[in-house]
Design a protein around this motif. Structure first.
Motif: not given
Length: 150
Positions: A39-56, A59-67
């Motif tokens: 609900l906070s990102t609008g990601l596709r279900v397949s993108e969420i299924a494949n999301l890795k911790e390293q994609d987040l 840290g300080n001043g960072e608010f993003e993830l990489i699909v």
């Protein structure tokens, strides 16, 4: 979904997670994170299924993830707000504490990543518990997110 329906879905997921944490259950806190992220990102279900911790990047001043493997094999950056960042940090710490750390952000019963169908079942279960109409699907959250941005 209307803002009220979105709020009901979020509250239902959070309430179940709080109860689950008190009972040392693993699934409700994970499911709350799934709903909050979707609900906070609008990601596709397949993108969420494949999301890795390293994609987040939280840290300080960072608010993003990489699909890394989006639709059409495209890579993109998704920005989000501080409340999701705080929830993600707590979730990752909780995962480590309960021994569920791993490559993927969301674990399955077999400790691999969750498949699309499992994520859809999570959404449907929480949708029903929140009393939302059954025509809402996981994909509906993408439209709701886009409408809120607009």
């Amino acid at each position: 979904m209307t803002p009220t329906q979105i709020s009901n879905l979020r509250r239902t997921a959070e309430d179940l997670a709080i109860i689950g944490l008190k009972r040392n259950l693993l699934i409700p806190p994970r499911d709350w994170m799934i709903i909050d992220l979707a609900l906070s990102t609008g990601l596709r279900v397949s993108e969420i299924a494949n999301l890795k911790e390293q994609d987040l990047f939280i840290g300080n001043g960072e608010f993003e993830l990489i699909v890394t493997n989006g639709k059409g094999n495209k890579r993109r950056t998704v920005y989000f707000d501080p409340s999701l960042k705080a929830h993600l940090k707590k979730y990752i710490i909780w995962k480590q504490k309960v021994g569920k750390s791993g490559l993927f952000l969301f674990f399955s019963k077999t400790n691999s990543n969750m498949c699309v169908e499992s994520l859809e079942r999570v959404f449907n279960k929480l949708r029903d518990r929140a009393g939302l109409p059954s025509h809402f699907s996981f994909h509906s959250q993408r439209h709701s997110y886009a409408t809120q941005l607009y």
